[in-house]
Motif scaffolding. Structure first.
Motif, PDB file in Angstrom:
ATOM      1  N   GLN A 255       0.498  -1.428  -0.102  1.00 38.05           N
ATOM      2  CA  GLN A 255      -0.075  -0.136  -0.335  1.00 38.05           C
ATOM      3  C   GLN A 255       0.467   1.284  -0.011  1.00 38.05           C
ATOM      4  N   GLU A 256       2.135   1.383   0.898  1.00 33.61           N
ATOM      5  CA  GLU A 256       3.066   2.213   0.359  1.00 33.61           C
ATOM      6  C   GLU A 256       3.388   2.864  -0.751  1.00 33.61           C
ATOM      7  N   CYS A 257       4.045   1.496  -1.768  1.00 32.97           N
ATOM      8  CA  CYS A 257       4.186   1.736  -2.914  1.00 32.97           C
ATOM      9  C   CYS A 257       2.799   2.401  -3.824  1.00 32.97           C
ATOM     10  N   LEU A 258       2.006   1.584  -3.479  1.00 33.82           N
ATOM     11  CA  LEU A 258       0.716   2.412  -4.446  1.00 33.82           C
ATOM     12  C   LEU A 258      -0.068   3.234  -4.015  1.00 33.82           C
ATOM     13  N   TRP A 259       1.369   4.050  -2.905  1.00 35.08           N
ATOM     14  CA  TRP A 259       0.253   5.197  -2.002  1.00 35.08           C
ATOM     15  C   TRP A 259       1.345   6.306  -2.462  1.00 35.08           C
ATOM     16  N   LYS A 260       2.721   6.090  -2.517  1.00 37.54           N
ATOM     17  CA  LYS A 260       3.367   6.933  -3.243  1.00 37.54           C
ATOM     18  C   LYS A 260       3.515   7.420  -4.737  1.00 37.54           C
ATOM     19  N   LEU A 261       3.825   5.957  -4.772  1.00 39.97           N
ATOM     20  CA  LEU A 261       3.101   6.298  -7.055  1.00 39.97           C
ATOM     21  C   LEU A 261       1.508   7.141  -7.134  1.00 39.97           C
ATOM     22  N   GLY A 262       0.793   7.321  -6.022  1.00 41.24           N
ATOM     23  CA  GLY A 262      -0.245   8.128  -6.125  1.00 41.24           C
ATOM     24  C   GLY A 262      -1.459   7.483  -6.938  1.00 41.24           C
ATOM     25  N   LEU A 263      -1.412   6.463  -6.553  1.00 42.54           N
ATOM     26  CA  LEU A 263      -2.442   5.125  -6.706  1.00 42.54           C
ATOM     27  C   LEU A 263      -3.440   5.100  -5.351  1.00 42.54           C
ATOM     28  N   GLU A 264      -4.621   4.709  -5.557  1.00 42.22           N
ATOM     29  CA  GLU A 264      -5.531   3.994  -4.567  1.00 42.22           C
ATOM     30  C   GLU A 264      -4.588   3.048  -4.041  1.00 42.22           C
ATOM     31  N   PRO A 265      -4.532   3.426  -2.814  1.00 44.16           N
ATOM     32  CA  PRO A 265      -3.941   2.002  -1.720  1.00 44.16           C
ATOM     33  C   PRO A 265      -4.389   1.033  -1.149  1.00 44.16           C
ATOM     34  N   ALA A 266      -5.200   0.935  -2.230  1.00 44.41           N
ATOM     35  CA  ALA A 266      -6.241  -0.213  -2.179  1.00 44.41           C
ATOM     36  C   ALA A 266      -5.221  -1.757  -1.668  1.00 44.41           C
ATOM     37  N   LEU A 267      -6.222  -2.560  -0.798  1.00 45.23           N
ATOM     38  CA  LEU A 267      -5.840  -3.550   0.415  1.00 45.23           C
ATOM     39  C   LEU A 267      -5.422  -5.034  -0.906  1.00 45.23           C
ATOM     40  N   SER A 268      -4.641  -4.834  -1.769  1.00 47.38           N
ATOM     41  CA  SER A 268      -4.329  -5.846  -2.673  1.00 47.38           C
ATOM     42  C   SER A 268      -3.048  -6.870  -2.453  1.00 47.38           C
ATOM     43  N   GLU A 269      -3.324  -7.677  -3.177  1.00 46.72           N
ATOM     44  CA  GLU A 269      -2.108  -8.740  -2.924  1.00 46.72           C
ATOM     45  C   GLU A 269      -0.865  -8.282  -3.901  1.00 46.72           C
ATOM     46  N   PRO A 270       0.706  -8.895  -3.891  1.00 47.24           N
ATOM     47  CA  PRO A 270       1.559  -8.328  -5.004  1.00 47.24           C
ATOM     48  C   PRO A 270       0.935  -7.944  -6.219  1.00 47.24           C
ATOM     49  N   ALA A 271       0.137  -9.416  -6.674  1.00 44.19           N
ATOM     50  CA  ALA A 271       0.117  -9.582  -7.998  1.00 44.19           C
ATOM     51  C   ALA A 271      -1.562  -8.151  -8.504  1.00 44.19           C
ATOM     52  N   GLU A 272      -2.380  -7.679  -7.508  1.00 43.50           N
ATOM     53  CA  GLU A 272      -3.409  -7.432  -8.031  1.00 43.50           C
ATOM     54  C   GLU A 272      -2.482  -5.913  -8.136  1.00 43.50           C
ATOM     55  N   ALA A 273      -1.836  -5.604  -6.895  1.00 45.32           N
ATOM     56  CA  ALA A 273      -1.155  -4.464  -7.123  1.00 45.32           C
ATOM     57  C   ALA A 273      -0.069  -3.877  -8.356  1.00 45.32           C
ATOM     58  N   ALA A 274       0.453  -5.251  -8.746  1.00 41.41           N
ATOM     59  CA  ALA A 274       0.832  -5.117  -9.629  1.00 41.41           C
ATOM     60  C   ALA A 274       0.320  -4.372 -11.323  1.00 41.41           C
ATOM     61  N   GLU A 275      -1.039  -5.778 -11.184  1.00 40.33           N
ATOM     62  CA  GLU A 275      -1.774  -5.221 -12.311  1.00 40.33           C
ATOM     63  C   GLU A 275      -1.767  -3.439 -12.646  1.00 40.33           C
ATOM     64  N   THR A 276      -2.429  -2.756 -11.563  1.00 39.58           N
ATOM     65  CA  THR A 276      -2.637  -1.433 -11.043  1.00 39.58           C
ATOM     66  C   THR A 276      -1.940  -0.627 -11.658  1.00 39.58           C
ATOM     67  N   ILE A 277      -0.145  -1.265 -10.570  1.00 39.84           N
ATOM     68  CA  ILE A 277       0.784  -0.066 -12.006  1.00 39.84           C
ATOM     69  C   ILE A 277       0.869   0.103 -13.074  1.00 39.84           C
ATOM     70  N   ARG A 278       0.997  -1.366 -14.035  1.00 41.32           N
ATOM     71  CA  ARG A 278       0.969  -2.406 -15.149  1.00 41.32           C
ATOM     72  C   ARG A 278       0.065  -0.396 -15.386  1.00 41.32           C
ATOM     73  N   LYS A 279      -1.361  -0.911 -15.315  1.00 44.80           N
ATOM     74  CA  LYS A 279      -2.153  -0.070 -15.745  1.00 44.80           C
ATOM     75  C   LYS A 279      -2.085   1.461 -15.847  1.00 44.80           C
ATOM     76  N   SER A 280      -1.322   1.814 -14.757  1.00 48.14           N
ATOM     77  CA  SER A 280      -0.505   3.477 -14.317  1.00 48.14           C
ATOM     78  C   SER A 280       0.085   3.964 -15.741  1.00 48.14           C
TER      79      SER A 280
END
Lengths: 577, 269
Positions: A255-280
């Motif tokens: 969540q800290e990674c997502l937050w620092k990238l300006g994304l919504e810090p959803a409570l996701s597992e690494p795989a889902e978070a990676a997907e979010t980051i790819r989309k962004s």
């Protein structure tokens, strides 16, 4: 007992609860009001000394029955006031699991430990036996019923400690830092069991420092200086990293990674978070990763300081170390990882001659360890034991630190200078005349380091120096070790914390069943995720996130740097103070 | 004794209890406690080395049957000291005739030597008998036995708590010695006074950890309902079997014979 029918009454209700220890300046609890529904999973977080333990102990009356002090307010369990109840009479209503699992196991066999609670409640033997069969299966202890609890591994002991409480079938179960001393796999197992308890409809109240777990809670209660400062769902909580930080809690890594990238810090597992980051479209840059890896200094820098060949060690005719080959170089920062009972501490105790090899050779600075004089050895290899309570004995901090230099035979002036220097290094300047028994956990841990540092050892061994510390104290300790390492000390740290290993060490040695399973630079070892998982170790969440992009990432900041086009950090969301 | 796969840093280990299945293990703890008190009483009745020697032989036989010899072997030096200490002391300090040996101001009389040996036998015999009880009885059964003999459960538990805590204190002691050794501390140097002072770096942490641990233990016990009800159940209720009745009768008979012997003036120096 058992799980009552759902009712309108909350399982636990505190109203206006306050508590002050006799000599304390500040109350430990101030005006606490908290209501927990039956079947809820609530996590209580906050830094050491914020009142978490005192709070949960009011729920089964340990506070104020066992603890002197002034208590105010009321506590209700399923609608009934418990002010007239004794701790023992509440055993069937509220189960309490303590951090120190050793002190909760006091019988000579597992089945006797399990039977103890129900025997006290005068449950007929046939019913105890039936319940025991069920509990043994649930906690994966079947087949061990006649074993002496002392012979179990750490993870098994903690499972047993929880199981002994579940034998009383309490509808509410409280766990006070149940996994601090456990390796990652045992920890996961305990958390899976907590999930099962919740699924059975029980109310679970958990104190834990590890933020990476908050997703399984329904609610998180944040405490600071005896007050509840926030009571929110995990999703809401991670949207306010500032508040977490102020309460001494690390943001969960993903969540800290997502937050620092300006994304919504959803409570996701690494795989889902990676997907979010790819989309962004902020994926980490492979070229920059290559530069990062290339630039990383080779960890094997200086001359060998510890050389071990074919080391064997047995205890009670049981082999504990089977054939260790190992070289540690001057200036390395090494962590020794592995499950409870894998031989880490036994191996480390050879480094300063506390244990002698059964066979094989151990050279220290090129000289066999047996040929070293005890005093020289103590002045060359410092060993900081896990529990500072096992060494503190002087009335003041200054005298405590002075003990080592005096044992080395240094003159007064030199010894005093070393004490002042050591206290300054660990950040305890001005504590000279304080009573070491009155320090906080973090302070006494640093005092233990100072008392070793004052002997100027070249090699510093630390057994679990961050266990039981809250996040700010952990970071303080790791900063201290990093500074010492930069000054030239060889640092060898035994730890369960994969997060700290990834972030701070150069090299990691993974042990399993008395052998070295894998040994290498941190990035290499964390890249071999299959081997790690086999030994019950799990790379930290941010490393698992990085692996989604085929990169071995060591910390949140590193990951975020790789993602940013300019490579600079956005200071406005920089959390670490 | 207890089997450990790895050196256990802390935790409760079987201390003297020897997990076997000898006839003595199967006896009711009440039987064993009463038999032990018979041995104690009898060893106080006599002060003749021959009689106390026979008693020790009997205890040793019981030790063999109950497979407790390994437990005794573990403390062989303590047993030896307990035997030699009174033997030497009484030999020297007790006047009497005939004098066997002159050495400067010291003289050893035959009466003193006999009395000393008897006292040595008495102490070692009592300790050996106590060891058999501990080696064949789980702490929990010991507690239950005391409870059955009329001592309230809370008190029985506290009395036997020592046996649970000893191994723990021993572990803590070892850890503390190592922790202080790592700070350049050496336990055995200097004269007696310095030696006593030098135990402080070990004793204080052991003591402080001990207090903390017993505090935690009290809280943990209470949280599991300890002392909630006057009557408690037992997973494995203790039963009186035929062998219990047999041994108890034998013990009582033995005690009576010894009392009669003593009343008729036998077994005295």
């Amino acid at each position: 007992m058992g799980i009552p029918e759902p009712s309108r009454n909350p399982a636990v209700a505190l109203s206006g609860v306050g508590f002050q220890y006799p000599l304390a300046e500040q109350p430990a609890l101030q005006d606490i009001s908290l209501s927990i529904r039956a079947g809820e999973f609530v996590m209580i977080m906050g830094r050491t000394g914020s009142g978490k333990t005192t709070l949960v102990r009011t729920i089964n009356r340990i506070v104020p029955r066992f603890t002197k002090g002034s208590f105010s307010g009321t506590v209700h369990l399923f609608g009934s006031d418990i002010r007239t109840r004794s701790v023992a009479s509440l055993a069937g209503d509220v189960g309490m699991v303590f951090q120190d699992f050793e002190s909760q196991l006091f019988s000579t066999s597992i089945q006797l430990d399990l039977a103890f609670g129900p025997e006290n409640m005068a449950v007929p033997p046939d019913r105890i036996a039936k319940r025991m069969d069920r509990i043994l299966t649930q906690f994966q202890l079947t087949g061990l019923r006649d074993r002496d609890p002392a012979t179990l591994s750490g993870g098994q002991k903690q499972r047993l400690a929880i199981a002994t409480i579940m034998m009383l079938d309490p509808p509410v179960i409280i766990l006070d830092e149940p996994t601090t001393d456990l390796d990652p796999e045992s920890r996961d197992m305990v958390y899976r069991m907590l999930g099962q308890l919740r699924d059975q409809g029980r109310t679970v109240i958990l104190i834990d420092h590890s933020p990476d777990l908050i997703r399984q809670a329904d609610r998180v209660v944040l405490m600071d200086r005896g007050r509840i400062v926030r009571d929110a769902t995990p999703v809401e909580l991670v949207r306010h990293p500032g508040q977490l930080n102020r309460c001494g809690i690390r943001m969960p890594q993903i969540q800290e990674c997502l937050w620092k990238l300006g994304l919504e810090p959803a409570l996701s597992e690494p795989a889902e978070a990676a997907e979010t980051i790819r989309k962004s479209a902020q994926t980490p840059d492979p070229k920059r990763y290559e530069i990062l890896v290339a630039r990383e200094r080779s960890p094997r820098t200086g001359d060998p300081v510890i050389e071990i060949r074919d080391l064997l060690f047995s205890y009670d005719r049981q082999p504990v170390l089977n054939g260790i080959d190992l070289v540690i170089h001057r200036g390395e920062f090494v962590t020794l990882a592995g499950q409870n009972g894998s031989g880490k501490t036994t191996l480390a105790k050879h480094f300063n001659g506390l244990l002698s090899p059964g066979s094989g050779t151990l050279l220290l600075g090129g000289i066999p360890v047996q040929k070293w004089k005890a005093a020289e050895l103590a002045g060359t290899v410092g060993y900081v034991f896990q529990n500072p309570d096992h060494q503190i004995f002087r009335p003041t901090v200054r005298e405590e630190v002075l003990f080592g230099p005096v044992n080395l035979g240094l003159d007064d002036r030199e010894a005093d200078a070393r004490v002042a220097e050591a206290l300054e290094t660990v950040g305890l300047t001005g504590y000279d005349d304080r009573d070491p028994f009155m320090l906080t956990k973090g302070e006494s841990q640093r005092l233990a380091v100072a008392s070793i540092l004052a002997m100027h050892p070249q090699i510093l061994i630390l057994d679990e120096p961050t266990t039981g510390l809250d996040h700010p104290d952990q970071i303080r300790m790791m900063d201290l070790l990093t500074r010492l390492n930069r000054r030239g000390h060889t640092v060898i740290m035994i730890t369960h914390s994969m997060t700290l290993t990834a972030q701070f060490a150069d090299r990691v040695i993974v042990m399993e069943n008395g052998s070295i399973l894998t040994d290498g630079p941190v990035r290499d070892v964390f890249g071999r995720i299959d081997i790690l998982i086999k030994t019950g170790l799990k790379p930290p969440p941010v490393t698992r996130l990085g692996l989604e992009f085929d990169m071995v990432v060591r910390s949140v900041d590193e990951f975020v740097d790789l993602c940013r086009p300019g490579g600079t950090r956005n200071e406005s969301v920089h959390l670490q103070s | 004794m207890s089997i450990c796969a790895v050196p256990v840093e802390h935790g409760m280990k079987a201390f003297i209890y020897n997990p076997e299945n000898s006839p003595a293990h199967r006896l009711n703890p009440v039987t064993k406690i009463i038999s032990l008190s018979v041995v104690f009483t009898v060893s106080m009745l006599f002060n003749h080395p021959l009689y106390l020697g026979c008693l020790i032989a009997l205890v040793a036989c019981l030790g063999t049957v109950s497979r407790s010899l390994p437990a005794m072997w573990k403390i062989k030096y303590l047993l030896l000291i307990l035997f030699l200490f009174p033997t030497c002391l009484w030999s020297i300090y007790m006047d009497g005739t005939p004098v066997l040996l002159h050495w400067g101001p010291l003289q050893i009389s035959s009466r003193g030597l006999n009395y000393g040996i008897a006292m040595g036998f008495r102490l070692t015999g009592m300790l050996m008998a106590g060891l058999i009880l501990l080696a064949t009885t789980r702490v929990e059964d010991f507690t239950a036995g005391l409870n059955r003999l009329g001592i309230p459960y809370r008190m029985s538990f506290s009395l036997t708590l020592a046996f649970r805590l000893v191994p723990l204190f021993y572990d803590t002691f070892q850890t503390v010695v190592q922790a202080q050794q790592s700070r350049g501390f050496i336990l055995n140097t200097g004269n007696i006074l310095q030696k006593i002072r030098r135990t402080l770096p070990v004793l204080i942490p052991v003591f402080v950890s001990g207090i903390r641990r017993t505090d935690q233990l009290a809280v943990a016990l209470e949280s599991k309902g300890f002392g909630y009800r006057r009557e408690r159940t037992r997973l494995h209720p203790i039963r009186f079997s035929r062998s219990d009745r047999l041994l108890l009768s034998a013990a009582v008979l033995f005690l009576c014979v010894c009392i009669i012997l003593r009343l008729t003036g036998q077994g005295k120096l």
